[in-house]
Design a protein around this motif. Structure first.
Motif, PDB file in Angstrom:
ATOM      1  N   LYS A 190       8.535   1.197  -2.793  1.00 63.19           N
ATOM      2  CA  LYS A 190       9.087   2.335  -2.051  1.00 63.19           C
ATOM      3  C   LYS A 190       8.334   2.533  -0.737  1.00 63.19           C
ATOM      4  O   LYS A 190       8.949   2.711   0.313  1.00 63.19           O
ATOM      5  N   GLU A 191       7.023   2.492  -0.789  1.00 62.99           N
ATOM      6  CA  GLU A 191       6.217   2.748   0.407  1.00 62.99           C
ATOM      7  C   GLU A 191       6.329   1.630   1.437  1.00 62.99           C
ATOM      8  O   GLU A 191       6.278   1.895   2.638  1.00 62.99           O
ATOM      9  N   ILE A 192       6.497   0.391   1.005  1.00 63.01           N
ATOM     10  CA  ILE A 192       6.683  -0.710   1.966  1.00 63.01           C
ATOM     11  C   ILE A 192       7.910  -0.435   2.823  1.00 63.01           C
ATOM     12  O   ILE A 192       7.901  -0.668   4.028  1.00 63.01           O
ATOM     13  N   MET A 193       8.959   0.117   2.232  1.00 64.09           N
ATOM     14  CA  MET A 193      10.190   0.359   2.974  1.00 64.09           C
ATOM     15  C   MET A 193      10.041   1.468   4.019  1.00 64.09           C
ATOM     16  O   MET A 193      10.883   1.611   4.892  1.00 64.09           O
ATOM     17  N   HIS A 194       8.971   2.235   3.934  1.00 61.21           N
ATOM     18  CA  HIS A 194       8.708   3.280   4.921  1.00 61.21           C
ATOM     19  C   HIS A 194       7.881   2.787   6.105  1.00 61.21           C
ATOM     20  O   HIS A 194       7.653   3.539   7.048  1.00 61.21           O
ATOM     21  N   LEU A 195       7.412   1.560   6.038  1.00 59.19           N
ATOM     22  CA  LEU A 195       6.664   1.001   7.156  1.00 59.19           C
ATOM     23  C   LEU A 195       7.626   0.697   8.298  1.00 59.19           C
ATOM     24  O   LEU A 195       8.792   0.372   8.069  1.00 59.19           O
ATOM     25  N   PRO A 196       7.141   0.777   9.536  1.00 52.14           N
ATOM     26  CA  PRO A 196       8.017   0.397  10.657  1.00 52.14           C
ATOM     27  C   PRO A 196       8.152  -1.126  10.730  1.00 52.14           C
ATOM     28  O   PRO A 196       7.320  -1.862  10.194  1.00 52.14           O
ATOM     29  N   GLU A 197       9.192  -1.583  11.381  1.00 54.85           N
ATOM     30  CA  GLU A 197       9.344  -3.016  11.632  1.00 54.85           C
ATOM     31  C   GLU A 197       8.351  -3.414  12.703  1.00 54.85           C
ATOM     32  O   GLU A 197       8.061  -2.619  13.570  1.00 54.85           O
ATOM     33  N   PRO A 198       7.815  -4.567  12.710  1.00 55.16           N
ATOM     34  CA  PRO A 198       8.087  -5.712  11.852  1.00 55.16           C
ATOM     35  C   PRO A 198       7.248  -5.715  10.577  1.00 55.16           C
ATOM     36  O   PRO A 198       7.307  -6.660   9.799  1.00 55.16           O
ATOM     37  N   TYR A 199       6.473  -4.645  10.347  1.00 49.51           N
ATOM     38  CA  TYR A 199       5.537  -4.633   9.216  1.00 49.51           C
ATOM     39  C   TYR A 199       6.263  -4.711   7.875  1.00 49.51           C
ATOM     40  O   TYR A 199       5.810  -5.400   6.972  1.00 49.51           O
ATOM     41  N   VAL A 200       7.403  -4.014   7.746  1.00 49.46           N
ATOM     42  CA  VAL A 200       8.118  -4.080   6.470  1.00 49.46           C
ATOM     43  C   VAL A 200       8.580  -5.514   6.196  1.00 49.46           C
ATOM     44  O   VAL A 200       8.446  -6.013   5.081  1.00 49.46           O
ATOM     45  N   SER A 201       9.085  -6.189   7.204  1.00 51.85           N
ATOM     46  CA  SER A 201       9.558  -7.568   7.010  1.00 51.85           C
ATOM     47  C   SER A 201       8.410  -8.520   6.708  1.00 51.85           C
ATOM     48  O   SER A 201       8.505  -9.342   5.797  1.00 51.85           O
ATOM     49  N   VAL A 202       7.333  -8.413   7.469  1.00 49.50           N
ATOM     50  CA  VAL A 202       6.201  -9.319   7.269  1.00 49.50           C
ATOM     51  C   VAL A 202       5.562  -9.085   5.908  1.00 49.50           C
ATOM     52  O   VAL A 202       5.286 -10.040   5.170  1.00 49.50           O
ATOM     53  N   CYS A 203       5.344  -7.820   5.539  1.00 45.75           N
ATOM     54  CA  CYS A 203       4.748  -7.531   4.224  1.00 45.75           C
ATOM     55  C   CYS A 203       5.661  -7.985   3.098  1.00 45.75           C
ATOM     56  O   CYS A 203       5.198  -8.538   2.098  1.00 45.75           O
ATOM     57  N   THR A 204       6.945  -7.776   3.247  1.00 45.20           N
ATOM     58  CA  THR A 204       7.904  -8.195   2.229  1.00 45.20           C
ATOM     59  C   THR A 204       7.881  -9.709   2.065  1.00 45.20           C
ATOM     60  O   THR A 204       7.838 -10.224   0.944  1.00 45.20           O
ATOM     61  N   MET A 205       7.884 -10.420   3.176  1.00 43.57           N
ATOM     62  CA  MET A 205       7.875 -11.884   3.107  1.00 43.57           C
ATOM     63  C   MET A 205       6.569 -12.415   2.528  1.00 43.57           C
ATOM     64  O   MET A 205       6.566 -13.386   1.783  1.00 43.57           O
TER      65      MET A 205
END
Length: 161
Positions: free
Chosen positions: A105-120
């Motif tokens: 849930k908290e990862i999805m609250h990060l701004p881009e590009p952080y959400v994409s990089v952390c997810t990957m």
């Protein structure tokens, strides 16, 4: 270019596990895996080869998952899809699952590009080189972006301690 059947066999399980790690929902993960591979079949001509095919598929899968969350107007609610080990301490297992759900849930609250990089990095377990190729950036950019995203995530997770 690989035949679609080969791509399907090679990447189905990896994509499913990537989506399951993000969503915690086996049915949704299966549906999104099918959708991702279908989109690959329809749009393989758009794959430019700047990153690995798996990285490209993970980007499609992540975007589909985010679109599904927006469509439902919710961030992934905890889903029960994993069986607990009978010998494991149930209390710790429940707490671990809860923390994993909160982290998703908290990862999805990060701004881009952080959400994409952390997810990957976290869920797809991509290397920094693969992440950098996806964003057309340097490997050091990928490392720094992940480090900053992870720092923001840790700060967001502090409220749950």
């Amino acid at each position: 270019m690989e035949k679609f059947e080969d791509i399907y066999e090679k990447y189905y399980r990896k994509l499913y596990l990537f989506l399951f790690k993000m969503s915690g929902d086996s049915s949704l993960s299966e549906e999104l895996t099918q959708d991702t591979l279908y989109k690959d079949f329809l749009h393989i001509d758009q794959y430019e080869g700047r990153s690995s095919l798996y990285t490209w598929l993970c980007t499609i899968a992540k975007n589909d998952w985010l679109a599904e969350l927006r469509r439902k107007k919710e961030l992934a609610e905890p889903q029960d899809g994993l069986e607990m080990d009978s010998g494991a301490n149930v209390e710790h297992e429940v707490l671990d699952r809860h923390m994993a759900d909160l982290m998703r849930k908290e990862i999805m609250h990060l701004p881009e590009p952080y959400v994409s990089v952390c997810t990957m990095r976290i869920y797809a377990e991509l290397t920094y080189r693969e992440i950098a190729a996806e964003f057309h950036k340097s490997e050091s950019w990928a490392k720094m972006t992940y480090f900053r995203g992870k720092t923001m995530l840790m700060e967001r997770m502090e409220k749950y301690k």
